[in-house]
Design an enzyme around this catalytic site. Structure first.
Site, PDB file in Angstrom:
ATOM      1  N   LYS A 190       0.816  -1.220   0.000  1.00  0.00           N
ATOM      2  CA  LYS A 190       0.000   0.000   0.000  1.00  0.00           C
ATOM      3  C   LYS A 190       0.847   1.267   0.000  1.00  0.00           C
ATOM      4  CE  LYS A 190      -2.214  -0.699   3.895  1.00  0.00           C
ATOM      5  NZ  LYS A 190      -1.633  -1.971   4.334  1.00  0.00           N
ATOM      6  N   ARG A 247      -9.346   1.837   9.417  1.00  0.00           N
ATOM      7  CA  ARG A 247      -9.042   0.435   9.713  1.00  0.00           C
ATOM      8  C   ARG A 247     -10.067  -0.197  10.639  1.00  0.00           C
ATOM      9  NH1 ARG A 247      -2.804   1.205   9.073  1.00  0.00           N
ATOM     10  NH2 ARG A 247      -2.016  -0.892   9.168  1.00  0.00           N
ATOM     11  N   ARG A 254      11.447  -6.556   4.561  1.00  0.00           N
ATOM     12  CA  ARG A 254      11.436  -5.148   4.962  1.00  0.00           C
ATOM     13  C   ARG A 254      12.089  -4.980   6.333  1.00  0.00           C
ATOM     14  NH1 ARG A 254       5.721  -2.207   5.243  1.00  0.00           N
ATOM     15  NH2 ARG A 254       5.658  -3.100   7.319  1.00  0.00           N
ATOM     16  N   ARG A 289      12.154  -1.742  10.923  1.00  0.00           N
ATOM     17  CA  ARG A 289      10.961  -1.287  11.651  1.00  0.00           C
ATOM     18  C   ARG A 289      10.727  -2.152  12.871  1.00  0.00           C
ATOM     19  NH1 ARG A 289       5.739   0.107   7.959  1.00  0.00           N
ATOM     20  NH2 ARG A 289       4.696  -0.806   9.757  1.00  0.00           N
ATOM     21  N   ARG A 342      -0.066  -8.382  13.651  1.00  0.00           N
ATOM     22  CA  ARG A 342      -0.623  -7.354  12.756  1.00  0.00           C
ATOM     23  C   ARG A 342      -1.533  -7.983  11.702  1.00  0.00           C
ATOM     24  NH1 ARG A 342       4.457  -5.033  10.659  1.00  0.00           N
ATOM     25  NH2 ARG A 342       3.190  -3.667   9.377  1.00  0.00           N
TER      26      ARG A 342
END
Ligand code: AMP
Length: 187
Positions: free
Chosen positions: A13, A88, A127, A133, A144
């Protein structure tokens, strides 16, 4: 043009919303990016959000809604926006409906970017290595994805009922996915 980007963590996204917003000359508003920038600046909002983000949980609706309301009121959002990662929850959908109604605006499209779970986990793990992160650890990634399935995936049906939802395959090369999105938005 006012567009929402939905889809599970790792669907692409952020990457696609940034590319498309640039192409369309509208702003890309990512609630995750705004939270992360507040965390790195150590603002009160960042301190509050970090505890939730690090566990893979959603930041409370009231905090998130206020932040989005402020952001959408900025002059650069007047010409249109791509909202990435918001709404969300059902409460956020209702709040966004209210914000848009207040300014006499409506959504043009909701894009659901799809990818299968194995691909999502592979991308998020990659990632994690590249960006570091704090919410890309295996345990938090799992949480998540669960939170998305429980709280956010059901919203897709709601936008489908409104007749503004288009699902776009998020698998493949970045340019190929962007081309699919451009086609989807032109229709
Ligand atoms: P993202 O970069 O979109 O994956 O968001 C990273 C994290 O920020 C999420 O796991 C949540 O903790 C928080 N977050 C981002 N957007 C929202 C939202 N709309 N509602 C609640 N929490 C959010």
């Amino acid at each position: 043009m006012r567009v929402l980007f939905m889809g599970p963590p790792g669907a692409g996204k952020g990457t696609q919303a940034a590319l498309l917003a640039q192409r369309l000359g509208i702003v890309h508003i990512s609630t995750g990016d705004i939270f992360r920038s507040n965390v790195s600046q150590g603002t009160p909002l960042g301190l509050r959000a970090k505890a939730f983000m690090d566990k893979g949980e959603y930041v409370p609706d009231d905090v998130t809604n206020d932040m989005v309301r402020d952001r959408l009121a900025q002059p650069d959002a007047e010409a249109g926006f791509i909202l990435d990662g918001y709404p969300r929850t059902v409460a956020q959908v209702l709040e966004l409906d209210g914000m848009l109604a207040d300014s006499g605006e409506q959504l043009d499209a909701v894009i659901e970017l799809t990818a299968d779970t194995d691909e999502l986990v592979t991308r998020l793990s990659k990632r994690a290595q590249e960006q570091g992160r704090t919410d890309d650890t295996p345990e938090v990634i799992r949480r998540r994805l669960e939170v998305y399935a429980d709280s956010t995936a059901p919203l897709i049906a709601l936008f489908a009922e409104r007749g503004i939802l288009t699902a776009v395959d998020g698998l493949g090369a970045i340019d190929d996915v962007t081309a699919r999105l451009v086609t989807a938005l032109a229709n």
